[in-house]
Design an enzyme around this catalytic site. Structure first.
Site, short mmCIF file in Angstrom:
data_model
loop_
_atom_site.label_atom_id
_atom_site.label_comp_id
_atom_site.label_asym_id
_atom_site.label_seq_id
_atom_site.Cartn_x
_atom_site.Cartn_y
_atom_site.Cartn_z
N THR A 10 1.17 -1.18 0.16
CA THR A 10 -0.04 -0.07 0.05
C THR A 10 0.66 1.52 0.19
O THR A 10 0.64 1.98 -0.97
CB THR A 10 -0.51 0.48 1.29
OG1 THR A 10 -1.68 -1.23 1.21
CG2 THR A 10 -2.07 1.09 1.28
N ASP A 109 9.13 -8.35 5.23
CA ASP A 109 8.86 -7.26 6.22
C ASP A 109 8.74 -8.28 7.39
O ASP A 109 8.67 -7.15 8.58
CB ASP A 109 7.64 -6.62 5.52
CG ASP A 109 6.78 -7.37 5.09
OD1 ASP A 109 6.39 -8.75 4.60
OD2 ASP A 109 5.13 -7.27 5.10
#
Length: 264
Positions: A10, A109
Site C-alpha cells: 500500500t 517485512d
C-alpha cells in the site's frame, strides 16, 4: 546516516536514522511505475524541511514485498545518494535461523519484524502486522523465525464487502459502541472490528497452544494496531517503528554492498 526504505503493498515508507534516533519518516503510495527521479523530487524536498541533505546519507537499506518497485528504489539510492543499497533477503545474516520449509518465500517485512521484535522485547513472541494483509509471525526465545499466519487485511475485507454486496456502503474502521449494530453502517463496523478482534484472539490462542512456548508476548504494528489493541488484552505492546527498526538492525549486521563502479 542510514536511509531505510520499507516498500509495502500500500505505501512506501522512507526514514532517516542518524545513529542515535530517527530524524524523519515519510510515506508515499506504492506505485511500481514511479521512477527514481519522481521519488527523488518528493523525498529530497521533505528531507530538506527536516534539515537533511542527500550528502548526509551514507548507507541505504531496502525491504520490499513488491518486486516491481525494487528497480526504481535501487536507482534512487544509487543515483541520488551515491549508495549501493542493501536489499533485505533471506540469504543475508539475520542473526537467527529461519526455520521454515522455504525461507526464500518469507516476506522481507515479516523477517524484519521478527528481527526487531526479538532485539527489543526478547523471549518467545508473536508479531502481528496490520497491513494490506494481517500477518502473525512466531519468534522463538532464541530469535528463530518459526513461521506464521497470513489473513486478509482489514481494508481488503471492507472493500470486498462494498464491492460484492450492492447495498452495502464503503465504511471507515472504528470501534463500535456495541456489538449489535442498529443500522447498516454500525452493523458493518461491528462485524469488521469485533470480527478482527476475534481473529486476533483465536489465532493467538491457537499459536500459543501449538508452539508450546510459555510466556509468549504479542507485539502489534501497522496503522490499525492501536485501534485493535483497544479491543483485546492479548496484545502486549504496540510498536509502529518495528519494521524500520528491523531495517536498521539488518544494515548493522551486514556490510554495505559493493557497487558496480567500485568493482571497475
Amino acid at each position: 546516516m542510514l536511509l531505510a526504505v520499507d516498500a509495502g503493498n500500500t505505501n512506501v515508507v522512507f526514514a532517516v536514522h542518524d545513529g542515535a534516533e530517527w530524524r524523519g519518516r515519510w510515506r508515499i503510495a506504492t506505485d511500481p511505475q514511479r521512477t527514481s527521479d519522481e521519488y527523488a523530487v518528493w523525498l529530497l524536498t521533505l528531507m530538506q524541511h527536516a534539515g537533511l541533505r542527500p550528502a548526509d546519507i551514507t548507507r541505504c537499506v531496502i525491504g520490499t514485498v513488491v518486486p516491481a518497485a525494487l528497480y526504481n528504489l535501487r536507482r534512487l539510492s544509487r543515483d541520488w545518494f551515491g549508495a549501493e543499497p542493501l536489499v533485505a533477503r533471506s540469504t543475508l545474516d539475520w542473526g537467527f535461523h529461519i526455520d521454515v520449509e522455504r525461507p526464500q518465500e518469507v516476506g522481507a517485512d515479516r523477517l524484519l519484524n521478527a528481527l526487531a521484535a526479538h532485539h527489543h522485547y526478547s523471549g518467545p513472541l508473536i508479531v502481528i502486522d496490520f497491513g494490506t494483509a494481517t500477518t502473525f509471525d512466531v519468534v522463538a526465545a532464541d530469535g528463530a523465525y518459526l513461521g506464521g499466519v497470513i489473513a486478509p487485511g482489514i481494508n481488503l475485507s471492507i472493500e470486498a464487502l462494498h464491492r460484492a454486496a450492492a447495498r452495502l456502503p464503503r465504511i471507515g474502521i472504528g470501534r463500535p459502541q456495541s456489538a449489535i449494530g442498529r443500522d447498516t453502517v454500525a452493523a458493518m463496523q461491528s462485524g469488521i472490528f469485533w470480527g478482527y478482534v476475534g481473529l486476533i484472539e483465536g489465532i493467538v490462542s491457537r499459536i500459543r497452544g501449538e508452539a508450546e512456548l510459555p510466556g509468549m508476548k504479542v507485539i502489534a504494528t501497522g496503522g490499525l494496531a492501536p485501534l485493535l489493541a483497544e479491543g483485546t488484552t492479548m496484545i502486549s505492546r504496540v510498536d509502529q517503528d518495528i519494521t524500520l527498526e528491523g531495517l536498521r538492525l539488518l544494515a548493522g549486521r551486514n556490510p554495505a554492498p559493493i557497487s558496480q563502479k567500485d568493482m571497475m
